[in-house]
Motif scaffolding. Sequence first.
Motif, mmCIF file in Angstrom:
data_model
loop_
_atom_site.group_PDB
_atom_site.id
_atom_site.type_symbol
_atom_site.label_atom_id
_atom_site.label_comp_id
_atom_site.label_asym_id
_atom_site.label_seq_id
_atom_site.Cartn_x
_atom_site.Cartn_y
_atom_site.Cartn_z
ATOM 1 N N UNK A 16 4.383 12.188 4.137
ATOM 2 C CA UNK A 16 5.556 12.330 3.341
ATOM 3 C C UNK A 16 3.952 11.742 2.178
ATOM 4 N N UNK A 17 4.956 12.862 0.668
ATOM 5 C CA UNK A 17 3.883 12.382 -0.354
ATOM 6 C C UNK A 17 3.804 10.980 -0.758
ATOM 7 N N UNK A 18 2.998 10.512 -1.027
ATOM 8 C CA UNK A 18 2.498 9.626 -1.100
ATOM 9 C C UNK A 18 2.351 8.567 0.152
ATOM 10 N N UNK A 19 1.735 8.716 1.440
ATOM 11 C CA UNK A 19 1.450 7.494 2.279
ATOM 12 C C UNK A 19 0.112 8.227 2.492
ATOM 13 N N UNK A 20 -0.575 7.307 1.700
ATOM 14 C CA UNK A 20 -1.625 6.829 1.912
ATOM 15 C C UNK A 20 -2.782 7.222 3.702
ATOM 16 N N UNK A 21 -2.114 7.047 4.385
ATOM 17 C CA UNK A 21 -2.815 6.238 5.148
ATOM 18 C C UNK A 21 -2.503 7.352 6.356
ATOM 19 N N UNK A 31 -15.027 2.757 -2.470
ATOM 20 C CA UNK A 31 -13.616 3.509 -2.940
ATOM 21 C C UNK A 31 -13.145 4.242 -1.168
ATOM 22 N N UNK A 32 -11.916 4.565 -1.014
ATOM 23 C CA UNK A 32 -11.288 5.658 -0.178
ATOM 24 C C UNK A 32 -10.746 6.365 -0.687
ATOM 25 N N UNK A 33 -10.395 7.825 -0.888
ATOM 26 C CA UNK A 33 -10.255 8.785 -1.103
ATOM 27 C C UNK A 33 -8.790 8.689 -0.711
ATOM 28 N N UNK A 34 -8.706 8.179 0.107
ATOM 29 C CA UNK A 34 -7.041 8.182 0.795
ATOM 30 C C UNK A 34 -6.021 7.299 -0.524
ATOM 31 N N UNK A 35 -6.117 6.443 -0.930
ATOM 32 C CA UNK A 35 -5.932 5.517 -1.424
ATOM 33 C C UNK A 35 -6.280 5.190 -3.071
ATOM 34 N N UNK A 36 -6.281 6.495 -3.920
ATOM 35 C CA UNK A 36 -7.571 5.698 -5.781
ATOM 36 C C UNK A 36 -6.314 4.484 -5.931
ATOM 37 N N UNK A 71 0.422 -1.227 0.068
ATOM 38 C CA UNK A 71 -0.223 0.160 0.251
ATOM 39 C C UNK A 71 0.585 1.047 0.115
ATOM 40 N N UNK A 72 1.179 1.966 -1.390
ATOM 41 C CA UNK A 72 2.125 2.688 -1.686
ATOM 42 C C UNK A 72 1.923 3.530 -2.116
ATOM 43 N N UNK A 119 2.226 6.617 -3.615
ATOM 44 C CA UNK A 119 3.872 6.891 -4.315
ATOM 45 C C UNK A 119 4.577 6.269 -4.768
ATOM 46 N N UNK A 120 4.033 4.775 -5.205
ATOM 47 C CA UNK A 120 4.372 3.922 -5.962
ATOM 48 C C UNK A 120 3.133 3.434 -6.192
ATOM 49 N N UNK A 121 2.663 3.615 -7.208
ATOM 50 C CA UNK A 121 0.940 3.684 -7.497
ATOM 51 C C UNK A 121 1.633 2.574 -8.690
ATOM 52 N N UNK A 122 2.480 2.384 -9.579
ATOM 53 C CA UNK A 122 3.072 1.777 -10.670
ATOM 54 C C UNK A 122 2.812 0.284 -10.388
ATOM 55 N N UNK A 123 4.075 0.075 -9.268
ATOM 56 C CA UNK A 123 4.608 -1.080 -8.641
ATOM 57 C C UNK A 123 3.150 -1.961 -7.738
ATOM 58 N N UNK A 124 2.614 -0.575 -7.036
ATOM 59 C CA UNK A 124 1.630 -1.261 -6.606
ATOM 60 C C UNK A 124 0.094 -1.868 -7.487
ATOM 61 N N UNK A 125 0.490 -1.398 -8.463
ATOM 62 C CA UNK A 125 -1.317 -2.342 -9.221
ATOM 63 C C UNK A 125 -0.040 -3.209 -10.163
ATOM 64 N N UNK A 126 1.706 -3.193 -10.319
ATOM 65 C CA UNK A 126 2.380 -4.328 -10.621
ATOM 66 C C UNK A 126 1.748 -5.387 -9.381
ATOM 67 N N UNK A 127 1.790 -5.100 -8.010
ATOM 68 C CA UNK A 127 1.623 -6.352 -7.259
ATOM 69 C C UNK A 127 0.430 -6.966 -7.255
#
Length: 255
Positions: free
Chosen positions: A194-199, A139-144, A94-95, A97-105
């Motif tokens: 920091x940036x990308x820290x959804x929660x 849907x949770x706005x902090x981690x689209x 869950x990150x 800030x690294x959304x492409x990696x997150x989608x990949x995993x």
Amino acid sequence: MSLSGSTALITGAARGLGAAMADSLLRRGAKVALLDILEDEVKSKAAELEEIYGAGRTLAIHCDVTSTDFEKSFEKVKEHFGSLTIVINNAGIMNEGEWEKMIAINLLAVINGTKLAVKHMEKDGGVVVNVSSILGFKAFSLCPGYTAAKHGVVGFSRALAAFNKEEGVKVRVNLLCPSATDTPMLQTSISAKGPGCALGNLQVFNQFFGDEELEPRTVAEACMRLVEDKSLNGSALKVVASTGAELVQFPELLL
């Protein structure tokens, strides 16, 4: 129900929910291959479980589910145990800030893992459980990005389950959709800044999920229903601390 004679492969099994599911399966008599990118931790967890359940019951495999290691891991499990009947695609991050990696995993590797499971189990039959989330249908706005991946897992799994049934493929595909669970992934996300820290906004998180987190063992035990009940295919089991485990009612699929 005894799962004696069954062999399971679990991704993201070194700790958290994956480790709890390995314990639940072993307790029911299955043999379990634990896959994780955390090499030392997965070896340690497998050894720990063998101390409890007996030698020869586990196999630790260092694996990056986004690489060719994943397909090789399926082959290793078949070679080591001689069969494969249960696959649980659990690995996730869950990150934002690294959304492409997150989608990949969280999505692409789940699709790949399911297809590999069908390839290796279609002759003798088996079951796949894909770990989505309550965010698979909310849907949770902090981690689209995370929300998108989990929605994707739900749609893919339900569609493939229906396809398998229509085509006579003897592999069931089910979904585990827990609410916030007390795992290292969640705690890292909540405490990060920091940036990308959804929660990072704990107040908003608690307003959405409630203050009570699930224990991994509770979710793992609920997951066993999806494995053991052969009538379930294309089913999603929602697990929430306040209401327990219940099957999600979806609209009819277009076939």
